[in-house]
Motif scaffolding. Structure first.
Motif, PDB file in Angstrom:
ATOM      1  N   ASP A   1       0.848  -1.199   0.000  1.00  0.00           N
ATOM      2  CA  ASP A   1       0.000   0.000   0.000  1.00  0.00           C
ATOM      3  C   ASP A   1       0.879   1.241   0.000  1.00  0.00           C
ATOM      4  O   ASP A   1       1.934   1.258   0.629  1.00  0.00           O
ATOM      5  CB  ASP A   1      -0.890   0.037   1.246  1.00  0.00           C
ATOM      6  CG  ASP A   1      -1.989  -0.999   1.226  1.00  0.00           C
ATOM      7  OD1 ASP A   1      -2.207  -1.628   0.175  1.00  0.00           O
ATOM      8  OD2 ASP A   1      -2.631  -1.179   2.270  1.00  0.00           O
TER       9      ASP A   1
ATOM     10  N   TYR B   1      -3.193   6.702   3.346  1.00  0.00           N
ATOM     11  CA  TYR B   1      -2.069   5.868   3.774  1.00  0.00           C
ATOM     12  C   TYR B   1      -1.324   6.512   4.939  1.00  0.00           C
ATOM     13  O   TYR B   1      -1.041   7.705   4.947  1.00  0.00           O
ATOM     14  CB  TYR B   1      -1.103   5.664   2.602  1.00  0.00           C
ATOM     15  CG  TYR B   1       0.207   5.050   3.011  1.00  0.00           C
ATOM     16  CD1 TYR B   1       0.302   3.689   3.237  1.00  0.00           C
ATOM     17  CD2 TYR B   1       1.344   5.838   3.203  1.00  0.00           C
ATOM     18  CE1 TYR B   1       1.498   3.120   3.640  1.00  0.00           C
ATOM     19  CE2 TYR B   1       2.541   5.269   3.607  1.00  0.00           C
ATOM     20  CZ  TYR B   1       2.615   3.922   3.817  1.00  0.00           C
ATOM     21  OH  TYR B   1       3.786   3.363   4.222  1.00  0.00           O
TER      22      TYR B   1
ATOM     23  N   GLN C   1      -0.199  -0.605  -4.701  1.00  0.00           N
ATOM     24  CA  GLN C   1      -1.577  -0.154  -4.885  1.00  0.00           C
ATOM     25  C   GLN C   1      -1.819   1.139  -4.123  1.00  0.00           C
ATOM     26  O   GLN C   1      -1.321   1.318  -3.011  1.00  0.00           O
ATOM     27  CB  GLN C   1      -2.578  -1.226  -4.477  1.00  0.00           C
ATOM     28  CG  GLN C   1      -2.679  -1.498  -3.009  1.00  0.00           C
ATOM     29  CD  GLN C   1      -3.704  -2.572  -2.702  1.00  0.00           C
ATOM     30  OE1 GLN C   1      -4.343  -3.130  -3.579  1.00  0.00           O
ATOM     31  NE2 GLN C   1      -3.867  -2.877  -1.435  1.00  0.00           N
ATOM     32  N   ARG C   2      -2.574   2.023  -4.774  1.00  0.00           N
ATOM     33  CA  ARG C   2      -2.905   3.302  -4.144  1.00  0.00           C
ATOM     34  C   ARG C   2      -3.770   3.047  -2.927  1.00  0.00           C
ATOM     35  O   ARG C   2      -4.734   2.286  -2.973  1.00  0.00           O
ATOM     36  CB  ARG C   2      -3.636   4.211  -5.130  1.00  0.00           C
ATOM     37  CG  ARG C   2      -3.905   5.611  -4.562  1.00  0.00           C
ATOM     38  CD  ARG C   2      -4.492   6.563  -5.592  1.00  0.00           C
ATOM     39  NE  ARG C   2      -3.763   6.585  -6.844  1.00  0.00           N
ATOM     40  CZ  ARG C   2      -2.641   7.263  -7.071  1.00  0.00           C
ATOM     41  NH1 ARG C   2      -2.092   7.963  -6.100  1.00  0.00           N
ATOM     42  NH2 ARG C   2      -2.052   7.234  -8.252  1.00  0.00           N
ATOM     43  N   SER C   3      -3.426   3.683  -1.838  1.00  0.00           N
ATOM     44  CA  SER C   3      -4.165   3.554  -0.590  1.00  0.00           C
ATOM     45  C   SER C   3      -4.489   4.958  -0.076  1.00  0.00           C
ATOM     46  O   SER C   3      -3.643   5.601   0.544  1.00  0.00           O
ATOM     47  CB  SER C   3      -3.318   2.784   0.430  1.00  0.00           C
ATOM     48  OG  SER C   3      -3.976   2.701   1.656  1.00  0.00           O
TER      49      SER C   3
ATOM     50  N   PRO D   1       0.785   5.889  -1.179  1.00  0.00           N
ATOM     51  CA  PRO D   1       0.002   7.002  -1.720  1.00  0.00           C
ATOM     52  C   PRO D   1       0.171   7.174  -3.227  1.00  0.00           C
ATOM     53  O   PRO D   1      -0.747   7.648  -3.894  1.00  0.00           O
ATOM     54  CB  PRO D   1       0.542   8.219  -0.968  1.00  0.00           C
ATOM     55  CG  PRO D   1       1.866   7.827  -0.460  1.00  0.00           C
ATOM     56  CD  PRO D   1       1.850   6.342  -0.295  1.00  0.00           C
ATOM     57  N   ASP D   2       1.320   6.804  -3.806  1.00  0.00           N
ATOM     58  CA  ASP D   2       1.573   6.987  -5.237  1.00  0.00           C
ATOM     59  C   ASP D   2       2.292   5.753  -5.782  1.00  0.00           C
ATOM     60  O   ASP D   2       3.519   5.645  -5.694  1.00  0.00           O
ATOM     61  CB  ASP D   2       2.416   8.245  -5.460  1.00  0.00           C
ATOM     62  CG  ASP D   2       2.621   8.567  -6.926  1.00  0.00           C
ATOM     63  OD1 ASP D   2       2.500   7.661  -7.786  1.00  0.00           O
ATOM     64  OD2 ASP D   2       2.909   9.745  -7.230  1.00  0.00           O
ATOM     65  N   PRO D   3       1.538   4.807  -6.355  1.00  0.00           N
ATOM     66  CA  PRO D   3       2.137   3.553  -6.827  1.00  0.00           C
ATOM     67  C   PRO D   3       3.257   3.741  -7.848  1.00  0.00           C
ATOM     68  O   PRO D   3       4.264   3.030  -7.802  1.00  0.00           O
ATOM     69  CB  PRO D   3       0.952   2.803  -7.441  1.00  0.00           C
ATOM     70  CG  PRO D   3      -0.228   3.338  -6.722  1.00  0.00           C
ATOM     71  CD  PRO D   3       0.077   4.785  -6.484  1.00  0.00           C
TER      72      PRO D   3
ATOM     73  N   ASP E   1      -3.328   3.443 -10.252  1.00  0.00           N
ATOM     74  CA  ASP E   1      -3.687   2.943  -8.928  1.00  0.00           C
ATOM     75  C   ASP E   1      -3.094   1.571  -8.619  1.00  0.00           C
ATOM     76  O   ASP E   1      -3.215   1.079  -7.497  1.00  0.00           O
ATOM     77  CB  ASP E   1      -5.205   2.883  -8.775  1.00  0.00           C
ATOM     78  CG  ASP E   1      -5.839   4.256  -8.790  1.00  0.00           C
ATOM     79  OD1 ASP E   1      -5.202   5.210  -8.298  1.00  0.00           O
ATOM     80  OD2 ASP E   1      -6.958   4.388  -9.310  1.00  0.00           O
TER      81      ASP E   1
END
Length: 130
Positions: A13, A58, A53-55, A15-17, A38
């Motif tokens: 997880d 986060y 993956q975008r969370s 914020p920016d994959p 994402d």
């Protein structure tokens, strides 16, 4: 005994994959497959498939806490057979945006702990190459 399933990926997880996949591609090699902002996949040469993956919302783990928001896993990387190799790798990692979490007692532990740019702990391990 036969396996129930076969290992596919470690999913992280963040914020920016795309950004985190680029960091790990510079650390371990490979080229991120980033058609989806994402969900980004990175196949590490000779290693596992990492997916990012975008969370939303986060929050990074608080290393080395275990009472709240603790790390749930970490990745280990072979940083070389000598401390000189580890030092050289560390210099490059810091330039990529990693930060040192723990490098005390190197000779006792044979590893150093870092955080990636979004706070996930990972280790550079000193590994004898025979």
């Amino acid at each position: 005994m036969s396996a129930v399933a076969h290992f596919r990926s470690v999913v992280v997880d963040c914020p920016d994959p795309r950004e985190l996949a680029r960091f790990y591609s510079r650390l371990g090699g490979g080229t991120p497959e980033d058609d989806d902002p994402d969900w980004v996949v990175l196949r590490l040469p000779g290693g596992p498939r990492l997916a990012f993956q975008r969370s939303p919302g986060y929050t990074p783990p608080e290393w080395p806490r275990s009472d709240r928001n603790a790390q749930q896993f970490h990745l280990d990387f072979d940083g070389g057979a000598t401390w000189e190799e580890i030092d050289a790798a560390e210099e490059r990692l810091l330039a990529l945006g990693a930060r040192v979490l723990d490098k005390e007692d190197d000779e006792k532990k044979d590893f150093r702990v870092y955080a990636d740019p979004v706070g996930h702990p990972f280790c550079l391990c000193r590994i004898a190459h025979d």
